[in-house]
Write a protein that holds these residues in place. Structure first.
Motif, PDB file in Angstrom:
ATOM      1  N   GLY A  50      -0.197   1.464  10.033  1.00 49.45           N
ATOM      2  CA  GLY A  50       1.313   1.841  10.544  1.00 49.45           C
ATOM      3  C   GLY A  50       1.478   2.611  12.040  1.00 49.45           C
ATOM      4  O   GLY A  50       0.425   2.866  12.238  1.00 49.45           O
ATOM      5  N   ALA A 111      -7.958  -4.293   3.760  1.00 51.28           N
ATOM      6  CA  ALA A 111      -7.801  -3.880   2.340  1.00 51.28           C
ATOM      7  C   ALA A 111      -6.833  -2.581   1.765  1.00 51.28           C
ATOM      8  O   ALA A 111      -6.715  -2.063   2.660  1.00 51.28           O
ATOM      9  CB  ALA A 111      -9.624  -3.811   1.815  1.00 51.28           C
ATOM     10  N   GLY A 164       1.496   5.168   4.398  1.00 58.11           N
ATOM     11  CA  GLY A 164       2.752   4.648   4.109  1.00 58.11           C
ATOM     12  C   GLY A 164       3.586   4.884   2.811  1.00 58.11           C
ATOM     13  O   GLY A 164       2.872   5.805   2.144  1.00 58.11           O
ATOM     14  N   LEU A 182      12.714  -5.516   3.881  1.00 57.62           N
ATOM     15  CA  LEU A 182      11.993  -5.335   4.952  1.00 57.62           C
ATOM     16  C   LEU A 182      11.287  -4.191   5.891  1.00 57.62           C
ATOM     17  O   LEU A 182      11.962  -3.590   6.093  1.00 57.62           O
ATOM     18  CB  LEU A 182      13.708  -5.340   5.769  1.00 57.62           C
ATOM     19  N   LEU A 303      -1.580   4.972  -4.102  1.00 61.66           N
ATOM     20  CA  LEU A 303      -2.653   5.710  -3.714  1.00 61.66           C
ATOM     21  C   LEU A 303      -2.472   7.235  -3.853  1.00 61.66           C
ATOM     22  O   LEU A 303      -2.621   8.096  -3.440  1.00 61.66           O
ATOM     23  CB  LEU A 303      -2.855   5.339  -2.731  1.00 61.66           C
ATOM     24  N   THR A 355      10.296   8.954   9.287  1.00 54.31           N
ATOM     25  CA  THR A 355      10.358   8.134  10.361  1.00 54.31           C
ATOM     26  C   THR A 355       9.212   7.897  10.976  1.00 54.31           C
ATOM     27  O   THR A 355       8.268   8.737  11.712  1.00 54.31           O
ATOM     28  CB  THR A 355      11.300   9.039  10.841  1.00 54.31           C
TER      29      THR A 355
HETATM   30  C1  LIG Z   1      13.115  -2.166   9.189  1.00 56.95           C
HETATM   31  C2  LIG Z   1      13.114  -0.159   9.746  1.00 56.95           C
HETATM   32  C3  LIG Z   1      13.423  -0.174  10.836  1.00 56.95           C
HETATM   33  C4  LIG Z   1      12.857   0.736  11.282  1.00 56.95           C
HETATM   34  N1  LIG Z   1      13.349   1.604  12.139  1.00 56.95           N
HETATM   35  C5  LIG Z   1      12.948   2.738  12.684  1.00 56.95           C
HETATM   36  C6  LIG Z   1      13.208   3.011  14.125  1.00 56.95           C
HETATM   37  O1  LIG Z   1      14.568   2.630  14.498  1.00 56.95           O
HETATM   38  N2  LIG Z   1      13.042   4.236  14.298  1.00 56.95           N
HETATM   39  C7  LIG Z   1      11.892   5.572  13.394  1.00 56.95           C
HETATM   40  O2  LIG Z   1      11.534   6.443  13.855  1.00 56.95           O
HETATM   41  N3  LIG Z   1      12.096   5.323  12.138  1.00 56.95           N
HETATM   42  C8  LIG Z   1      12.253   4.031  11.782  1.00 56.95           C
HETATM   43  N4  LIG Z   1      11.588   3.341  10.788  1.00 56.95           N
HETATM   44  C9  LIG Z   1      10.814   4.022   9.820  1.00 56.95           C
HETATM   45  C10 LIG Z   1       9.928   4.257  10.104  1.00 56.95           C
HETATM   46  O3  LIG Z   1       8.767   3.079  10.414  1.00 56.95           O
HETATM   47  C11 LIG Z   1       8.196   4.327   9.151  1.00 56.95           C
HETATM   48  O4  LIG Z   1       9.189   5.460   8.675  1.00 56.95           O
HETATM   49  C12 LIG Z   1       7.473   4.760   9.979  1.00 56.95           C
HETATM   50  O5  LIG Z   1       6.780   3.212   9.592  1.00 56.95           O
HETATM   51  C13 LIG Z   1       6.106   5.581   9.100  1.00 56.95           C
HETATM   52  O6  LIG Z   1       4.839   4.725   9.168  1.00 56.95           O
HETATM   53  P1  LIG Z   1       3.382   5.147   8.524  1.00 56.95           P
HETATM   54  O7  LIG Z   1       2.393   5.305   9.319  1.00 56.95           O
HETATM   55  O8  LIG Z   1       3.269   6.374   7.416  1.00 56.95           O
HETATM   56  O9  LIG Z   1       3.575   4.257   7.929  1.00 56.95           O
HETATM   57  P2  LIG Z   1       3.737   2.665   7.421  1.00 56.95           P
HETATM   58  O10 LIG Z   1       4.324   2.316   8.791  1.00 56.95           O
HETATM   59  O11 LIG Z   1       3.979   1.933   6.452  1.00 56.95           O
HETATM   60  O12 LIG Z   1       2.423   1.796   7.337  1.00 56.95           O
HETATM   61  C14 LIG Z   1       1.448   2.036   6.813  1.00 56.95           C
HETATM   62  C15 LIG Z   1       0.415   1.701   6.524  1.00 56.95           C
HETATM   63  O13 LIG Z   1      -0.953   1.434   5.543  1.00 56.95           O
HETATM   64  C16 LIG Z   1      -1.307   0.617   4.747  1.00 56.95           C
HETATM   65  N5  LIG Z   1      -1.199   1.058   3.141  1.00 56.95           N
HETATM   66  C17 LIG Z   1      -0.531   0.514   1.843  1.00 56.95           C
HETATM   67  N6  LIG Z   1      -1.560   0.921   1.215  1.00 56.95           N
HETATM   68  C18 LIG Z   1      -2.442   1.019   1.511  1.00 56.95           C
HETATM   69  C19 LIG Z   1      -4.056   1.315   0.795  1.00 56.95           C
HETATM   70  N7  LIG Z   1      -3.618   1.305  -0.293  1.00 56.95           N
HETATM   71  N8  LIG Z   1      -4.434   1.516   1.503  1.00 56.95           N
HETATM   72  C20 LIG Z   1      -4.920   0.945   2.900  1.00 56.95           C
HETATM   73  N9  LIG Z   1      -3.929   0.862   3.623  1.00 56.95           N
HETATM   74  C21 LIG Z   1      -2.116   0.749   2.984  1.00 56.95           C
HETATM   75  C22 LIG Z   1       0.359  -0.393   5.114  1.00 56.95           C
HETATM   76  O14 LIG Z   1      -0.423  -2.087   5.008  1.00 56.95           O
HETATM   77  C23 LIG Z   1       0.194   0.225   6.576  1.00 56.95           C
HETATM   78  O15 LIG Z   1      -0.631  -1.118   7.605  1.00 56.95           O
HETATM   79  C24 LIG Z   1      12.197   1.979  10.234  1.00 56.95           C
HETATM   80  C25 LIG Z   1      11.099   1.321   9.163  1.00 56.95           C
HETATM   81  C26 LIG Z   1      11.882   0.624   7.953  1.00 56.95           C
HETATM   82  C27 LIG Z   1      11.032  -0.796   6.975  1.00 56.95           C
END
Ligand SMILES: Cc1cc2nc3c(=O)[nH]c(=O)nc-3n(C[C@H](O)[C@H](O)[C@H](O)COP(=O)(O)OP(=O)(O)OC[C@H]3O[C@@H](n4cnc5c(N)ncnc54)[C@H](O)[C@@H]3O)c2cc1C
Length: 435
Positions: A50, A111, A164, A182, A303, A355
């Motif tokens: 992500g 995975a 995430g 979503l 996790l 975010t």
């Molecule tokens: C619809 C929507 C709109 C948004 N709009 C905004 C915005 O305009 N501005 C803003 O700042 N933020 C926005 N956000 C919030 C932002 O998307 C999140 O804060 C951000 O995605 C967090 O990043 P991350 O890498 O922590 O998690 P994520 O982007 O959720 O990525 C997590 C990753 O880990 C993977 N994963 C999960 N579990 C496992 C596991 N057990 N093993 C291996 N991989 C795993 C997932 O498949 C994914 O690839 C929005 C969120 C959503 C849902």
């Protein structure tokens, strides 16, 4: 080939390349050249693709790190664009970036990481005593068909946890079965299919107008930025394409946002909330719906919940890091080889919003740190968040922008078309490729 054998042969390969490098370095030194020869690569494992994980993957120095990424998604989701994809304003491929863009330079496994646990073998140092037990095929979706589902383990020297968070349901019965989330481009696709399905069903001559109204009642639970943006995009769709193709039905359609809070967009400045509130209505009682989109915040990733060695935030159950983004052990010491970024991690005593902005900035910080580390250079600067403000689309080419924490900015609060321009240009500057 058994795992042990493959590891041995890899070790041999590394050894021979070291000897080669050594000989070359000696030759260069004798000619008074400075050498930037790459030392033996350390294994960097990134969990999640992500905003956090993919951010590290993009910029990490792949010549100096032996990078592996593990994620159930073989793509990155540009989450701010998902609402637009769900209503068809944007094509799905605009909102994703393939992980395989970086292979074969990096190894990528589609995975789930199920466990990060401790084990000991004769030759392992304490660091290598942590292992990952991964298995693919945890879900009943396409992933299960795409892979064998056989568990496997990975070894690493450094790990970035960026898995995430999940969607919060508060245990409300029926949500998982009947509501749409979503969070992923797959969710956006399912929502788009369902919206059109509702209109096609409502066209059937056998239905009464009450049935039609019920079917065309679009409900959103959660009045945060995601729920409001989706409602706004849907509003635009109903007033444009749908009004054109289903003129009689468009008049029966209704969008409702439900939230326990007295107003929507609670995290925004009060004046902006009032402006957005005028665009929406409230309702109470039992409500039939054609589609229900559930967006009530975040729940801990299982996790991350399964990790017991590190400190957690009492409220969100995220792992706690120090200001260099290293995880903090329960005894208060810092683990120099484990980092946590994005929605699954928080800096102790400096909680930031979950975010993309925060996840992205942490990823950029970590990339710099890791790239320096690979060159044996120190990077003592702690992470510092630069708040760029919050933006939300509220429909009809209008948005709200709030950076009221920073009054020294030229624009600290804005609503309407100017904010809409800011909203669109902000995403433009965040885009990762021409896609
Ligand atoms: C619809 C929507 C709109 C948004 N709009 C905004 C915005 O305009 N501005 C803003 O700042 N933020 C926005 N956000 C919030 C932002 O998307 C999140 O804060 C951000 O995605 C967090 O990043 P991350 O890498 O922590 O998690 P994520 O982007 O959720 O990525 C997590 C990753 O880990 C993977 N994963 C999960 N579990 C496992 C596991 N057990 N093993 C291996 N991989 C795993 C997932 O498949 C994914 O690839 C929005 C969120 C959503 C849902």
């Amino acid at each position: 080939m058994p795992l042990g054998a493959s590891l041995k042969s890899r070790a041999c390969l590394k050894l021979s390349s070291q000897i080669l490098r050594h000989t070359t370095r000696e030759k260069l030194a004798s000619r008074n050249f400075t050498s930037s020869a790459v030392r033996q690569k350390q294994r960097l494992l990134i969990v999640g693709s992500g905003w956090g994980g993919y951010g590290v993957l993009r910029k990490i120095d792949k010549k100096r790190w032996d990078v592996t990424i593990v994620s159930p998604n073989n793509y990155f989701n540009f989450t701010p664009l998902l609402a637009s994809c769900a209503v068809g304003t944007l094509e799905f491929r605009c909102a994703i970036e393939p992980v395989r863009r970086y292979t074969p330079q990096v190894v990528a496994y589609q995975a789930w990481c199920d466990k990060i646990g401790k084990f000991s073998t004769e030759n392992c140092s304490m660091r290598a005593c942590l292992r990952l037990l991964l298995h693919s095929g945890k879900t009943s979706g396409p992933l299960a068909d795409a892979t064998t589902g056989t568990p496997f383990t990975l070894r690493w020297d450094k790990i970035v946890l960026a898995a995430g968070a999940y969607s919060q349901t508060f245990g409300v019965p029926g949500v998982k079965e009947h509501a749409h989330f979503l969070k992923d481009v797959k969710d956006a696709r399912a929502i788009r299919v369902r919206i059109l399905e509702c209109f096609e069903q409502a066209m059937q001559p056998t239905l009464s107008d009450i049935d039609r109204r019920n079917l065309l009642n679009f409900c959103i639970v959660g009045g945060g930025p995601t729920g409001v943006e989706f409602a706004s995009e849907l509003h635009d769709l109903l007033h444009a394409e749908i009004a054109h193709h289903y003129p009689t039905l468009a008049k029966l359609a209704k969008i409702t946002i439900y939230d326990v809070a007295p107003s929507i967009l609670g995290s925004f400045d009060k004046t902006l909330v009032e402006c957005a509130g005028k665009m929406f209505v409230k309702e109470q009682g039992e409500v039939p719906f054609g589609i229900l989109v559930w967006s009530t915040g975040l729940a801990p990733n299982p996790l991350i919940s399964s990790i017991s060695e590190f400190k957690k935030d009492a409220k969100t159950n995220s792992v706690l890091t120090d200001e260099h983004l290293n995880l903090i052990r329960k005894d208060g010491t810092v683990d120099p080889d484990v980092w946590g970024i994005g929605d699954c991690a928080q800096i102790e005593d400096a909680i930031l919003p979950a975010t993309a902005q925060v996840a992205n900035q942490k990823a950029q910080y970590l990339v710099k740190k890791l790239n320096k580390l690979a060159k044996d250079q120190d990077s003592p600067k702690p992470f510092k968040f630069e708040n760029q403000g919050s933006l939300a689309y509220i429909g009809d080419w209008k948005a709200i922008y709030d950076n009221s924490g920073k009054e020294d900015k030229i624009i600290s609060r804005e609503s309407g078309r100017v904010a809409w321009l800011l909203w669109r240009s902000a995403y433009f500057t965040m885009t990762l490729s021409w896609r």
